[in-house]
Motif scaffolding. Structure first.
Motif, PDB file in Angstrom:
ATOM      1  N   PHE A   1       0.815  -1.208   0.000  1.00  0.00           N
ATOM      2  CA  PHE A   1       0.000   0.000   0.000  1.00  0.00           C
ATOM      3  C   PHE A   1       0.855   1.267   0.000  1.00  0.00           C
ATOM      4  O   PHE A   1       0.555   2.230  -0.712  1.00  0.00           O
ATOM      5  N   ASP A   2       1.922   1.250   0.770  1.00  0.00           N
ATOM      6  CA  ASP A   2       2.736   2.461   0.869  1.00  0.00           C
ATOM      7  C   ASP A   2       3.786   2.557  -0.235  1.00  0.00           C
ATOM      8  O   ASP A   2       4.330   3.632  -0.465  1.00  0.00           O
ATOM      9  N   GLY A   3       4.032   1.436  -0.926  1.00  0.00           N
ATOM     10  CA  GLY A   3       5.064   1.467  -1.959  1.00  0.00           C
ATOM     11  C   GLY A   3       4.690   0.707  -3.212  1.00  0.00           C
ATOM     12  O   GLY A   3       5.420  -0.212  -3.626  1.00  0.00           O
ATOM     13  N   PRO A   4       3.553   1.050  -3.856  1.00  0.00           N
ATOM     14  CA  PRO A   4       3.225   0.357  -5.116  1.00  0.00           C
ATOM     15  C   PRO A   4       4.308   0.622  -6.158  1.00  0.00           C
ATOM     16  O   PRO A   4       4.815   1.738  -6.264  1.00  0.00           O
ATOM     17  N   ARG A   5       4.660  -0.408  -6.907  1.00  0.00           N
ATOM     18  CA  ARG A   5       5.751  -0.271  -7.871  1.00  0.00           C
ATOM     19  C   ARG A   5       5.274   0.071  -9.274  1.00  0.00           C
ATOM     20  O   ARG A   5       6.054   0.545 -10.092  1.00  0.00           O
ATOM     21  N   THR A   6       4.015  -0.219  -9.563  1.00  0.00           N
ATOM     22  CA  THR A   6       3.485   0.045 -10.900  1.00  0.00           C
ATOM     23  C   THR A   6       2.181   0.824 -10.784  1.00  0.00           C
ATOM     24  O   THR A   6       1.526   0.825  -9.729  1.00  0.00           O
ATOM     25  N   ALA A   7       1.789   1.432 -11.897  1.00  0.00           N
ATOM     26  CA  ALA A   7       0.521   2.156 -11.915  1.00  0.00           C
ATOM     27  C   ALA A   7      -0.643   1.200 -11.669  1.00  0.00           C
ATOM     28  O   ALA A   7      -1.619   1.555 -10.993  1.00  0.00           O
ATOM     29  N   PHE A   8      -0.550  -0.028 -12.207  1.00  0.00           N
ATOM     30  CA  PHE A   8      -1.606  -1.015 -11.963  1.00  0.00           C
ATOM     31  C   PHE A   8      -1.751  -1.283 -10.473  1.00  0.00           C
ATOM     32  O   PHE A   8      -2.866  -1.316  -9.945  1.00  0.00           O
ATOM     33  N   ALA A   9      -0.636  -1.503  -9.784  1.00  0.00           N
ATOM     34  CA  ALA A   9      -0.689  -1.773  -8.349  1.00  0.00           C
ATOM     35  C   ALA A   9      -1.277  -0.591  -7.593  1.00  0.00           C
ATOM     36  O   ALA A   9      -2.114  -0.764  -6.698  1.00  0.00           O
ATOM     37  N   ALA A  10      -0.861   0.604  -7.935  1.00  0.00           N
ATOM     38  CA  ALA A  10      -1.359   1.794  -7.249  1.00  0.00           C
ATOM     39  C   ALA A  10      -2.864   1.946  -7.452  1.00  0.00           C
ATOM     40  O   ALA A  10      -3.606   2.253  -6.512  1.00  0.00           O
ATOM     41  N   ARG A  11      -3.326   1.732  -8.676  1.00  0.00           N
ATOM     42  CA  ARG A  11      -4.758   1.880  -8.957  1.00  0.00           C
ATOM     43  C   ARG A  11      -5.572   0.761  -8.315  1.00  0.00           C
ATOM     44  O   ARG A  11      -6.641   1.004  -7.758  1.00  0.00           O
ATOM     45  N   PHE A  12      -5.071  -0.492  -8.407  1.00  0.00           N
ATOM     46  CA  PHE A  12      -5.870  -1.605  -7.903  1.00  0.00           C
ATOM     47  C   PHE A  12      -5.944  -1.591  -6.381  1.00  0.00           C
ATOM     48  O   PHE A  12      -6.999  -1.872  -5.804  1.00  0.00           O
TER      49      PHE A  12
END
Length: 338
Positions: free
Chosen positions: A236-247
């Motif tokens: 949650f605090d360190g998404p590595r990709t835009a997909f991870a951040a959005r999902f």
């Protein structure tokens, strides 16, 4: 098989170390899971998270033995279980539908698998009652499934899965049929049971809230691959990709001159002066404040959370209004890929 002690004060040795080694599953020309490498330590609560079609359920079903891997190996406590039938793997599956026998009492539902193994009636009932006691359903042991609430049926299904003393319990969307209030309660109970038993839980879900609340290890999947894995806080605090951040939610994905970054929505503010340009789409009351939905020039959806005091300081917001956003540069998380 000797029943496990359920004394929470006793030290329980963790079981259920799981490893996928280059596991691929194909259905005809479709690759559902591609060369998956994953280690789940013994005694871990692991959530396989992702959208529909990402491969998470297929990954679970291959561990259960309900699907056979096309390539690769699956190990449970260092034993290769890739080709073993489900009953010989040391896992138990708890299905989304619960699949309780409607004509059997709670006690007989839980004892059914032991009956199929030839365990004597007195012993199987004693062990079934022990599991019902664990899930606080012993007083309702004589009831039929139709006489139970949805949450109570789920507890019985959990007891039935646990009665075989598995090294790993596999849960396929176990909370999706419950109302939001009951979902939160049962979620807490699942975590408590897992800690008490000391076995591995592998839980498939599309709910990021569920995964973040429950998991020691979150495995986010996309198109048959692992997008990112780690603790809930790490993802949650360190998404590595835009997909991870959005999902995972709770992030704004913005494109700056130096590249794409994610910024948590709770750390994004309205700027008093120049800032990141956005257009207001709507305002929703959340109970603890207000959520502003916006879009930037590229159409990327953005959000800002305002507490009641901040909202009251500027109470007039009009859809279509141009606003400027700002945040502390230290809160930017650089992203890779889409």
């Amino acid at each position: 098989m000797e029943a496990r002690t359920l004394d929470s004060s006793a030290a329980i040795e963790a079981r259920g170390a799981i490893e996928y080694v280059s596991v691929t599953k194909r259905f005809g020309a479709t690759t559902a899971v591609a060369a998956l490498n994953l280690r789940i330590p013994a005694g871990t609560y692991c959530c396989l998270l992702g959208p529909s079609g990402c491969g998470k359920t297929t990954t679970l079903r291959m561990l259960a033995g309900h699907e056979l891997a096309t390539e690769g190996d699956i190990l449970l406590d260092n034993a290769n279980v890739t080709l073993l039938p489900p009953a010989a793997r040391g896992t138990a599956m708890m299905f989304q539908s619960y699949a309780l026998f409607p004509h059997l009492s709670c006690l007989d539902n839980v004892a059914f698998s032991l009956r199929m193994k030839g365990v004597a009636k007195a012993e199987r009932h004693a062990r079934a009652l022990e599991m019902l006691d664990l899930v606080e359903m012993a007083p309702l042991a004589a009831r039929l499934p139709a006489q139970l609430s949805g949450g109570q049926q789920q507890r019985v299904a959990l007891a039935r899965a646990l009665v075989t003393n598995p090294a790993a319990l596999l849960l396929d969307e176990p909370l999706s049929a419950l109302d939001p209030f009951l979902r939160g309660r049962v979620r807490a109970e699942l975590k408590r049971f897992q800690r008490r038993l000391g076995i591995t839980f592998v839980h498939v879900t599309h709910s990021q809230d569920e995964a973040l609340a429950l998991a020691d290890l979150v495995v986010l999947m996309r198109d048959g691959l692992i997008e990112q894995q780690g603790t809930a806080r790490e993802l949650f605090d360190g998404p590595r990709t835009a997909f991870a951040a959005r999902f995972l939610g709770g992030h704004n994905v913005v494109t700056l001159p130096q590249g794409q970054v994610a910024v948590r929505t709770d750390r994004t503010r309205l700027a008093d002066g120049p800032g990141y340009a956005a257009t207001l789409r709507s305002v929703e009351y959340t109970g603890t404040g207000y959520a502003l939905s916006l879009a930037d020039a590229a159409g990327e959806e953005l959000a800002v959370l305002l507490d009641e005091a901040a909202y009251a300081a500027r109470p007039v917001f009009s859809p279509g209004e141009s606003l400027a956003l700002t945040w502390d540069p230290a809160d930017e998380r650089p992203l890779q890929g889409g």
